[in-house]
Design a protein around this motif. Sequence first.
Motif, PDB file in Angstrom:
ATOM      1  N   MET A 183       0.827  -1.204   0.000  1.00  0.00           N
ATOM      2  CA  MET A 183       0.000   0.000   0.000  1.00  0.00           C
ATOM      3  C   MET A 183       0.865   1.259   0.000  1.00  0.00           C
ATOM      4  O   MET A 183       0.542   2.244  -0.664  1.00  0.00           O
ATOM      5  CB  MET A 183      -0.918  -0.002   1.219  1.00  0.00           C
ATOM      6  CG  MET A 183      -1.964  -1.098   1.212  1.00  0.00           C
ATOM      7  SD  MET A 183      -2.896  -1.123   2.748  1.00  0.00           S
ATOM      8  CE  MET A 183      -3.667   0.497   2.701  1.00  0.00           C
ATOM      9  N   ALA A 184       1.965   1.221   0.736  1.00  0.00           N
ATOM     10  CA  ALA A 184       2.824   2.397   0.818  1.00  0.00           C
ATOM     11  C   ALA A 184       3.601   2.622  -0.472  1.00  0.00           C
ATOM     12  O   ALA A 184       3.767   3.766  -0.920  1.00  0.00           O
ATOM     13  CB  ALA A 184       3.796   2.251   1.988  1.00  0.00           C
ATOM     14  N   VAL A 185       4.063   1.535  -1.087  1.00  0.00           N
ATOM     15  CA  VAL A 185       4.922   1.647  -2.272  1.00  0.00           C
ATOM     16  C   VAL A 185       4.093   1.770  -3.551  1.00  0.00           C
ATOM     17  O   VAL A 185       4.126   2.793  -4.243  1.00  0.00           O
ATOM     18  CB  VAL A 185       5.878   0.438  -2.367  1.00  0.00           C
ATOM     19  CG1 VAL A 185       6.694   0.506  -3.654  1.00  0.00           C
ATOM     20  CG2 VAL A 185       6.802   0.388  -1.162  1.00  0.00           C
ATOM     21  N   ALA A 186       3.335   0.723  -3.866  1.00  0.00           N
ATOM     22  CA  ALA A 186       2.550   0.732  -5.106  1.00  0.00           C
ATOM     23  C   ALA A 186       1.355   1.672  -5.002  1.00  0.00           C
ATOM     24  O   ALA A 186       0.876   2.186  -6.016  1.00  0.00           O
ATOM     25  CB  ALA A 186       2.087  -0.682  -5.435  1.00  0.00           C
ATOM     26  N   GLY A 187       0.873   1.889  -3.778  1.00  0.00           N
ATOM     27  CA  GLY A 187      -0.263   2.784  -3.598  1.00  0.00           C
ATOM     28  C   GLY A 187       0.045   4.216  -4.000  1.00  0.00           C
ATOM     29  O   GLY A 187      -0.872   5.011  -4.263  1.00  0.00           O
ATOM     30  N   ALA A 188       1.333   4.555  -4.090  1.00  0.00           N
ATOM     31  CA  ALA A 188       1.721   5.905  -4.510  1.00  0.00           C
ATOM     32  C   ALA A 188       1.335   6.173  -5.962  1.00  0.00           C
ATOM     33  O   ALA A 188       1.335   7.328  -6.403  1.00  0.00           O
ATOM     34  CB  ALA A 188       3.224   6.099  -4.327  1.00  0.00           C
ATOM     35  N   THR A 189       1.004   5.114  -6.712  1.00  0.00           N
ATOM     36  CA  THR A 189       0.578   5.311  -8.103  1.00  0.00           C
ATOM     37  C   THR A 189      -0.709   6.135  -8.183  1.00  0.00           C
ATOM     38  O   THR A 189      -0.990   6.735  -9.219  1.00  0.00           O
ATOM     39  CB  THR A 189       0.347   3.956  -8.796  1.00  0.00           C
ATOM     40  OG1 THR A 189      -0.572   3.174  -8.012  1.00  0.00           O
ATOM     41  CG2 THR A 189       1.655   3.188  -8.935  1.00  0.00           C
ATOM     42  N   LYS A 190      -1.477   6.156  -7.106  1.00  0.00           N
ATOM     43  CA  LYS A 190      -2.713   6.941  -7.099  1.00  0.00           C
ATOM     44  C   LYS A 190      -2.420   8.418  -7.349  1.00  0.00           C
ATOM     45  O   LYS A 190      -3.229   9.136  -7.950  1.00  0.00           O
ATOM     46  CB  LYS A 190      -3.431   6.774  -5.759  1.00  0.00           C
ATOM     47  CG  LYS A 190      -4.696   7.629  -5.611  1.00  0.00           C
ATOM     48  CD  LYS A 190      -5.313   7.449  -4.249  1.00  0.00           C
ATOM     49  CE  LYS A 190      -6.563   8.313  -4.103  1.00  0.00           C
ATOM     50  NZ  LYS A 190      -6.256   9.763  -4.194  1.00  0.00           N
ATOM     51  N   ASP A 191      -1.265   8.879  -6.891  1.00  0.00           N
ATOM     52  CA  ASP A 191      -0.948  10.304  -6.994  1.00  0.00           C
ATOM     53  C   ASP A 191      -0.457  10.719  -8.374  1.00  0.00           C
ATOM     54  O   ASP A 191      -0.338  11.909  -8.655  1.00  0.00           O
ATOM     55  CB  ASP A 191       0.124  10.668  -5.951  1.00  0.00           C
ATOM     56  CG  ASP A 191      -0.350  10.427  -4.530  1.00  0.00           C
ATOM     57  OD1 ASP A 191      -1.543  10.657  -4.270  1.00  0.00           O
ATOM     58  OD2 ASP A 191       0.466  10.005  -3.689  1.00  0.00           O
ATOM     59  N   LEU A 192      -0.160   9.753  -9.245  1.00  0.00           N
ATOM     60  CA  LEU A 192       0.385  10.096 -10.560  1.00  0.00           C
ATOM     61  C   LEU A 192      -0.589  10.937 -11.378  1.00  0.00           C
ATOM     62  O   LEU A 192      -0.192  11.872 -12.065  1.00  0.00           O
ATOM     63  CB  LEU A 192       0.752   8.821 -11.332  1.00  0.00           C
ATOM     64  CG  LEU A 192       1.907   7.991 -10.758  1.00  0.00           C
ATOM     65  CD1 LEU A 192       2.095   6.710 -11.569  1.00  0.00           C
ATOM     66  CD2 LEU A 192       3.199   8.804 -10.741  1.00  0.00           C
ATOM     67  N   GLY A 193      -1.858  10.588 -11.316  1.00  0.00           N
ATOM     68  CA  GLY A 193      -2.850  11.319 -12.097  1.00  0.00           C
ATOM     69  C   GLY A 193      -3.429  12.527 -11.390  1.00  0.00           C
ATOM     70  O   GLY A 193      -4.252  13.237 -11.963  1.00  0.00           O
ATOM     71  N   ASP A 194      -2.990  12.758 -10.141  1.00  0.00           N
ATOM     72  CA  ASP A 194      -3.564  13.852  -9.352  1.00  0.00           C
ATOM     73  C   ASP A 194      -2.549  14.967  -9.078  1.00  0.00           C
ATOM     74  O   ASP A 194      -2.755  15.792  -8.191  1.00  0.00           O
ATOM     75  CB  ASP A 194      -4.075  13.312  -8.003  1.00  0.00           C
ATOM     76  CG  ASP A 194      -5.222  12.337  -8.178  1.00  0.00           C
ATOM     77  OD1 ASP A 194      -5.895  12.400  -9.224  1.00  0.00           O
ATOM     78  OD2 ASP A 194      -5.447  11.520  -7.266  1.00  0.00           O
ATOM     79  N   ARG A 195      -1.486  14.983  -9.823  1.00  0.00           N
ATOM     80  CA  ARG A 195      -0.387  15.904  -9.512  1.00  0.00           C
ATOM     81  C   ARG A 195      -0.830  17.365  -9.520  1.00  0.00           C
ATOM     82  O   ARG A 195      -0.499  18.132  -8.611  1.00  0.00           O
ATOM     83  CB  ARG A 195       0.749  15.687 -10.509  1.00  0.00           C
ATOM     84  CG  ARG A 195       1.967  16.583 -10.267  1.00  0.00           C
ATOM     85  CD  ARG A 195       3.040  16.313 -11.300  1.00  0.00           C
ATOM     86  NE  ARG A 195       4.142  17.257 -11.211  1.00  0.00           N
ATOM     87  CZ  ARG A 195       5.122  17.344 -12.090  1.00  0.00           C
ATOM     88  NH1 ARG A 195       5.139  16.513 -13.135  1.00  0.00           N
ATOM     89  NH2 ARG A 195       6.084  18.230 -11.956  1.00  0.00           N
ATOM     90  N   ALA A 196      -1.588  17.763 -10.547  1.00  0.00           N
ATOM     91  CA  ALA A 196      -1.986  19.172 -10.661  1.00  0.00           C
ATOM     92  C   ALA A 196      -2.818  19.617  -9.464  1.00  0.00           C
ATOM     93  O   ALA A 196      -2.562  20.663  -8.864  1.00  0.00           O
ATOM     94  CB  ALA A 196      -2.766  19.390 -11.957  1.00  0.00           C
ATOM     95  N   GLY A 197      -3.813  18.806  -9.115  1.00  0.00           N
ATOM     96  CA  GLY A 197      -4.669  19.166  -7.993  1.00  0.00           C
ATOM     97  C   GLY A 197      -3.927  19.137  -6.673  1.00  0.00           C
ATOM     98  O   GLY A 197      -4.140  20.001  -5.809  1.00  0.00           O
ATOM     99  N   ASP A 198      -3.051  18.145  -6.500  1.00  0.00           N
ATOM    100  CA  ASP A 198      -2.286  18.057  -5.253  1.00  0.00           C
ATOM    101  C   ASP A 198      -1.360  19.258  -5.100  1.00  0.00           C
ATOM    102  O   ASP A 198      -1.191  19.800  -4.006  1.00  0.00           O
ATOM    103  CB  ASP A 198      -1.469  16.761  -5.234  1.00  0.00           C
ATOM    104  CG  ASP A 198      -2.342  15.525  -5.060  1.00  0.00           C
ATOM    105  OD1 ASP A 198      -3.473  15.677  -4.557  1.00  0.00           O
ATOM    106  OD2 ASP A 198      -1.905  14.431  -5.434  1.00  0.00           O
ATOM    107  N   GLN A 199      -0.764  19.671  -6.202  1.00  0.00           N
ATOM    108  CA  GLN A 199       0.123  20.829  -6.156  1.00  0.00           C
ATOM    109  C   GLN A 199      -0.656  22.093  -5.808  1.00  0.00           C
ATOM    110  O   GLN A 199      -0.194  22.930  -5.016  1.00  0.00           O
ATOM    111  CB  GLN A 199       0.818  20.991  -7.510  1.00  0.00           C
ATOM    112  CG  GLN A 199       2.068  21.854  -7.466  1.00  0.00           C
ATOM    113  CD  GLN A 199       2.968  21.611  -8.657  1.00  0.00           C
ATOM    114  OE1 GLN A 199       2.556  21.025  -9.658  1.00  0.00           O
ATOM    115  NE2 GLN A 199       4.207  22.053  -8.567  1.00  0.00           N
ATOM    116  N   ALA A 200      -1.857  22.207  -6.373  1.00  0.00           N
ATOM    117  CA  ALA A 200      -2.699  23.372  -6.088  1.00  0.00           C
ATOM    118  C   ALA A 200      -3.110  23.415  -4.618  1.00  0.00           C
ATOM    119  O   ALA A 200      -3.277  24.487  -4.041  1.00  0.00           O
ATOM    120  CB  ALA A 200      -3.942  23.338  -6.971  1.00  0.00           C
TER     121      ALA A 200
END
Length: 294
Positions: A183-200
């Motif tokens: 969950m900690a390692v592969a689960g980070a893939t969730k953030d790949l498509g959310d970069r713009a919103g997370d940065q905002a």
Amino acid sequence: MPVAQRTPWRVARLLWAETRPVVQTIFAVRYWVGAVVVLAADGAFGPATVLGAAGWLLLTMSTYLVNGVSDLTADRANGSTRPLAQGLVGASGAVRVAWALAVGGLVLTALTGTVALVLCAVAMGVLGWAYSVGPRPLKCSVGGTALASAGGGLLTYLAGAAAAGAAPAAPHLAVFVLLALWMAVAGATKDLGDRAGDQAAGRRTLPVVAGHRAATQLIAAGCLLLGLVTVVVADTWPEVLLPALVLGAGAVVVAVLAVRSAEDAPRAAVRRPYRAFMVTQYAVNPVLVLSVLA
């Protein structure tokens, strides 16, 4: 949404959707896998197991509901279709429901009379809320996100085992730890498509900190390393060979999809590694149960 349409049933359905039913399902699976592993050995099925499951569901729903409120800025920037981001339910009402769910979850676990389960529940409640709220939410750093992901997964397996009345055997505990690390390692893939919103929203996720390409390479390397560890676990405890092999295979698939992920690809394509991560979770858990019952 017009006020006339906001019936209690409608609001309840929207709040349930906000808690991400797919995620709630995998948490329930983890809990029951932890319980079944112990029950197949020397545990005892009773009211505590069922009460614990209900309490754990309320706790995880609370966690994801408050997370939805805290993620409003990022979710809207990412075009999320969840109810809170769409304005179909109010944030203040969702927070009140989240508090009620958290209290209800703790009460139900306390009613089991199982000290280990209550301790797991308290830790889960603190970890879940610390992920989203407070002066320095865990979700705002790479390390904090990893801690919350791995901790929440491992606590859930241990809660199921505690509710069944015993600690898991070493081979099964090893698989639980592997799945928590997954969950900690592969689960980070969730953030790949959310970069713009997370940065905002000011979140410092791995793709935000390292950039898309470096993030995919780090995730792929972590998955492959975890795959090697599964080989060691399978060699040490042959009784968990099958779940370890499934996890190892999933690690390779996620690694390949991650390094092939292009930053400018459609969001659905960028999320393929995350979907593979979720599919692997759903595959490993029943295989572990079958290996125990065989």
